[in-house]
Design an enzyme around this catalytic site. Structure first.
Site, mmCIF file in Angstrom:
data_model
loop_
_atom_site.group_PDB
_atom_site.id
_atom_site.type_symbol
_atom_site.label_atom_id
_atom_site.label_comp_id
_atom_site.label_asym_id
_atom_site.label_seq_id
_atom_site.Cartn_x
_atom_site.Cartn_y
_atom_site.Cartn_z
ATOM 1 N N ASP A 130 0.817 -1.209 0.000
ATOM 2 C CA ASP A 130 0.000 0.000 0.000
ATOM 3 C C ASP A 130 0.853 1.262 0.000
ATOM 4 O OD1 ASP A 130 -2.733 0.233 -0.020
ATOM 5 O OD2 ASP A 130 -3.012 0.145 2.143
ATOM 6 N N ASN B 21 0.323 7.557 5.186
ATOM 7 C CA ASN B 21 1.690 7.159 5.545
ATOM 8 C C ASN B 21 1.789 5.979 6.504
ATOM 9 O OD1 ASN B 21 0.749 9.098 7.398
ATOM 10 N ND2 ASN B 21 2.826 9.572 8.043
ATOM 11 N N LYS C 172 -12.171 6.498 7.020
ATOM 12 C CA LYS C 172 -12.023 6.927 5.616
ATOM 13 C C LYS C 172 -10.525 7.024 5.345
ATOM 14 C CE LYS C 172 -11.375 9.711 2.804
ATOM 15 N NZ LYS C 172 -10.254 9.530 1.853
ATOM 16 N N GLU D 250 -4.754 16.078 13.873
ATOM 17 C CA GLU D 250 -3.331 15.713 13.934
ATOM 18 C C GLU D 250 -2.754 16.072 12.572
ATOM 19 O OE1 GLU D 250 -1.886 14.658 16.558
ATOM 20 O OE2 GLU D 250 -3.486 13.871 17.816
ATOM 21 N N CYS E 291 4.941 12.687 9.905
ATOM 22 C CA CYS E 291 4.557 14.018 10.391
ATOM 23 C C CYS E 291 5.596 14.576 11.349
ATOM 24 C CB CYS E 291 3.194 13.954 11.064
ATOM 25 S SG CYS E 291 3.107 12.749 12.395
ATOM 26 N N GLU F 136 -4.133 12.639 21.102
ATOM 27 C CA GLU F 136 -4.516 11.234 21.021
ATOM 28 C C GLU F 136 -3.649 10.465 21.996
ATOM 29 O OE1 GLU F 136 -3.991 10.183 16.795
ATOM 30 O OE2 GLU F 136 -6.177 10.262 16.616
HETATM 31 P P1 NAD Z 1 -4.352 14.859 3.240
HETATM 32 O O1 NAD Z 1 -4.742 15.981 4.137
HETATM 33 O O2 NAD Z 1 -4.245 15.125 1.799
HETATM 34 O O3 NAD Z 1 -5.397 13.651 3.380
HETATM 35 C C1 NAD Z 1 -5.684 13.053 4.619
HETATM 36 C C2 NAD Z 1 -7.052 12.390 4.537
HETATM 37 O O4 NAD Z 1 -8.033 13.412 4.381
HETATM 38 C C3 NAD Z 1 -7.223 11.443 3.346
HETATM 39 O O5 NAD Z 1 -8.010 10.343 3.726
HETATM 40 C C4 NAD Z 1 -7.964 12.326 2.345
HETATM 41 O O6 NAD Z 1 -8.715 11.594 1.402
HETATM 42 C C5 NAD Z 1 -8.860 13.121 3.276
HETATM 43 N N1 NAD Z 1 -9.360 14.387 2.709
HETATM 44 C C6 NAD Z 1 -8.752 15.188 1.807
HETATM 45 N N2 NAD Z 1 -9.541 16.262 1.536
HETATM 46 C C7 NAD Z 1 -10.656 16.133 2.299
HETATM 47 C C8 NAD Z 1 -11.841 16.920 2.475
HETATM 48 N N3 NAD Z 1 -12.038 18.065 1.801
HETATM 49 N N4 NAD Z 1 -12.790 16.486 3.344
HETATM 50 C C9 NAD Z 1 -12.598 15.344 4.052
HETATM 51 N N5 NAD Z 1 -11.494 14.546 3.901
HETATM 52 C C10 NAD Z 1 -10.540 14.941 3.053
HETATM 53 O O7 NAD Z 1 -3.002 14.271 3.840
HETATM 54 P P2 NAD Z 1 -2.075 13.118 3.217
HETATM 55 O O8 NAD Z 1 -1.322 13.664 2.070
HETATM 56 O O9 NAD Z 1 -2.892 11.873 3.026
HETATM 57 O O10 NAD Z 1 -1.078 12.831 4.438
HETATM 58 C C11 NAD Z 1 0.069 13.557 4.684
HETATM 59 C C12 NAD Z 1 -0.184 14.576 5.788
HETATM 60 O O11 NAD Z 1 -0.621 13.929 6.974
HETATM 61 C C13 NAD Z 1 1.090 15.294 6.172
HETATM 62 O O12 NAD Z 1 0.832 16.671 6.274
HETATM 63 C C14 NAD Z 1 1.427 14.722 7.533
HETATM 64 O O13 NAD Z 1 2.181 15.565 8.365
HETATM 65 C C15 NAD Z 1 0.080 14.453 8.090
HETATM 66 N N6 NAD Z 1 0.171 13.487 9.190
HETATM 67 C C16 NAD Z 1 0.020 13.937 10.468
HETATM 68 C C17 NAD Z 1 0.155 13.055 11.532
HETATM 69 C C18 NAD Z 1 -0.003 13.514 12.958
HETATM 70 O O14 NAD Z 1 -0.216 12.673 13.818
HETATM 71 N N7 NAD Z 1 0.120 14.798 13.243
HETATM 72 C C19 NAD Z 1 0.432 11.704 11.280
HETATM 73 C C20 NAD Z 1 0.569 11.285 9.973
HETATM 74 C C21 NAD Z 1 0.433 12.190 8.918
#
Ligand code: NAD
Length: 496
Positions: free
Chosen positions: A93, A152, A175, A250, A284, A462
């Site tokens: 994945d 990730n 989701k 987060e 992150c 969390e």
């Molecule tokens: P993303 O924000 O693009 O997507 C995250 C999730 O949100 C996905 O499931 C996506 O489909 C959904 N999403 C996107 N647009 C949406 C909307 N308008 N309404 C509802 N849901 C929506 O992030 P990504 O690229 O998948 O992941 C990378 C990011 O995640 C990085 O910025 C990373 O730092 C962050 N992250 C944070 C933590 C933490 O614990 N702070 C942990 C892991 C990743």
């Protein structure tokens, strides 16, 4: 060893079915081969999942916490029993190394076990009374919760949302990201076997702006727990505000690591390499801004660059691999763009900065671990989250200066300090704006320590015992113990 992928159906309200949304094509970015193409969820699937969840939650929320805990222990056992397959699917994945995905699967089992224990040992409070009554503070489930997760570390994100939400008596709809949708579906197979009420747990891979958005807006969704990018989190917070719905966020980070002149250099180098280049920087909490004391800057950077060049870039299945491919070609292109922007701002690329050459790397989304210096803390590479294997390094010359520069950033997720002087470590740890600080180590995690960010890194925490209460509503109950009518009413009238 290979394992079967999930069937390609999605898990909605207790049933496996073909999604009503667009095709999702899952690809193993290490060689470009397809894992699976399947129909993702549509808004109508989200609506069905919420209806099923609302019904299932009534029975689940009525169980005693120790009864709910039994189910969660079963889920933890089943995750461990199926660990090899889950780790393999997550590797396909995300293209993370099998070594890392195996550790993530183990931690997910631990998360379910931890929140089972927290739920069954959580005591309600008798608060101090100011009259003839008992006053109690109790916690109740919120109802239907949505967990929206990034690509990730899907199994870890899923567990960090599903375990406390279920332990607290809620139903949960996950989701996952379309870039890594399969791990959550494999988890659904496991949860289904654990005998929870049908509909309590749904998994809806699908478009964020359609399915994710629908879940956040849905009137019957009582809380959203979101992990992902800051720009998405800000949009979801606005929707949540209109509903006055609790949301935990987060989000991203641009975490500073600081090496003082008295640091144990071997410890610092190992910690910095792990902190920024493990998971190929797609983390992150990646320690992506490095501050090194001016007095040791030249020597330290020479050793760090040498160690970085020795990291083993390789296939996710190779147990020796330290730096695996990136999740997707688009993510690699985005990282390359940040390196280019740093060059344009005068940055000096000390190592990496490009895809490795050679037949082993030709079909995968590899990117060399990269260190850039001669950039200012205001450069794009120091302000924005890159989410790839790129470290920006800068010298500093005093504690107050480095604290100010570490804090001069919109994010506040994590920080690493390297010093032998523990009073100094304590002072700096208390002065940096950061949800987590590591001293002489980095990226160590315990499920019992609360985790979350400050500023643009998010809202809420969390994990930890309090993590259960983030999925509950608090209620005060007063129970009269006097048996006497309230004197204000003067009833029954005196003398009659
Ligand atoms: P993303 O924000 O693009 O997507 C995250 C999730 O949100 C996905 O499931 C996506 O489909 C959904 N999403 C996107 N647009 C949406 C909307 N308008 N309404 C509802 N849901 C929506 O992030 P990504 O690229 O998948 O992941 C990378 C990011 O995640 C990085 O910025 C990373 O730092 C962050 N992250 C944070 C933590 C933490 O614990 N702070 C942990 C892991 C990743």
């Amino acid at each position: 060893m290979t394992y079967d992928m999930p069937s390609g159906e999605i898990f909605v309200a207790g049933e496996w079915r073909r999604g009503q949304g667009r095709d999702i094509r899952s690809v193993f970015a290490a060689d470009g081969t397809e894992n699976l193409t399947f129909k993702g969820a549509a808004q109508s699937d989200a609506d069905d999942a919420v209806d099923g969840a609302a019904t299932a939650q009534k029975a689940w929320g009525a169980l005693k916490p120790f009864e709910r805990a039994r189910h969660l222990y079963r889920i933890a056992d089943a995750i461990e029993a199926d660990a090899s397959r889950l780790a393999y699917i997550q590797m396909r994945d995300t293209s993370k190394s099998l070594r890392e995905t195996t550790a993530l699967v183990r931690s997910a089992a631990g998360t379910f076990r931890y929140f089972a224990a927290v739920a069954e040992t959580h005591d309600e409070q008798l608060t101090s009374a100011r009259g003839e009554y008992l006053s109690l503070s109790v916690h109740e489930p919120l109802g239907v919760v949505a967990g929206i997760t990034p690509w990730n570390s899907p199994i870890a994100s899923d567990a960090q949302k599903a375990a406390p939400a279920l332990a607290a008596g809620n139903a949960i709809i996950l989701k996952p990201s379309s870039w890594a949708p399969l791990t959550s579906l494999a988890l659904a197979e496991i949860v289904e076997q654990a005998g929870l009420p049908a509909g309590l747990f749904s998994v809806l891979p699908g478009s964020g702006s359609e399915v994710g958005n629908r879940l956040v807006e849905h009137p019957d969704v009582a809380k959203v727990s979101f992990t992902g990018g800051t720009s998405t989190g800000l949009k979801l917070a606005e929707i949540a505000a209109r509903k006055l719905m609790p949301i935990s966020l987060e989000l991203g980070g641009k975490s500073p690591t600081i090496v003082f002149e008295d640091a144990d250099i071997d410890l610092a180098i190992a910690g910095i390499l792990f902190g920024v280049f493990s998971s190929t920087g797609q983390s992150c909490i990646a320690g992506s801004r490095l501050f090194v004391a001016q007095a040791i800057y030249g020597e330290f950077m020479d050793r760090l660059v040498t160690a970085t060049r020795q990291l083993r870039i390789g296939h996710p299945e190779d147990p020796r691999t330290q730096v695996a491919p990136m999740v997707h070609a688009d993510q690699r292109a985005s990282v390359a763009g940040f390196v280019e922007a740093a060059r344009e701002e005068g940055g000096r690329v000390l190592c990496g900065g490009r895809a490795p050459e050679g037949p082993h790397y030709a079909d995968g989304t590899y990117f060399e671990p990269t260190i850039i210096d001669e950039v200012s803390n205001d450069a794009l590479i120091c302000r924005e989250e890159v989410f790839g294997p790129v470290l920006a390094a800068m010298p500093f010359s005093g504690d107050d200066e480095v604290i100010a520069r570490a804090n001069d950033n919109a994010y506040g997720l994590a920080c690493g300090l390297w010093t032998r002087d523990l009073p100094r470590a304590w002072r700096v740890a208390r002065s940096v704006t950061s949800g987590t600080v590591w001293v002489n180590t980095y990226k160590q995690f315990s499920i019992s320590a609360p985790f979350g960010g400050e500023g643009m890194s998010g809202m809420g925490r969390e994990k930890g015992r309090q993590g259960l209460l983030a999925y509950m509503a608090q209620k005060s109950v007063y129970l009269d113990t006097s048996g006497a009518p309230h004197p204000w009413a003067d009833w029954p009238p005196a003398g009659e």
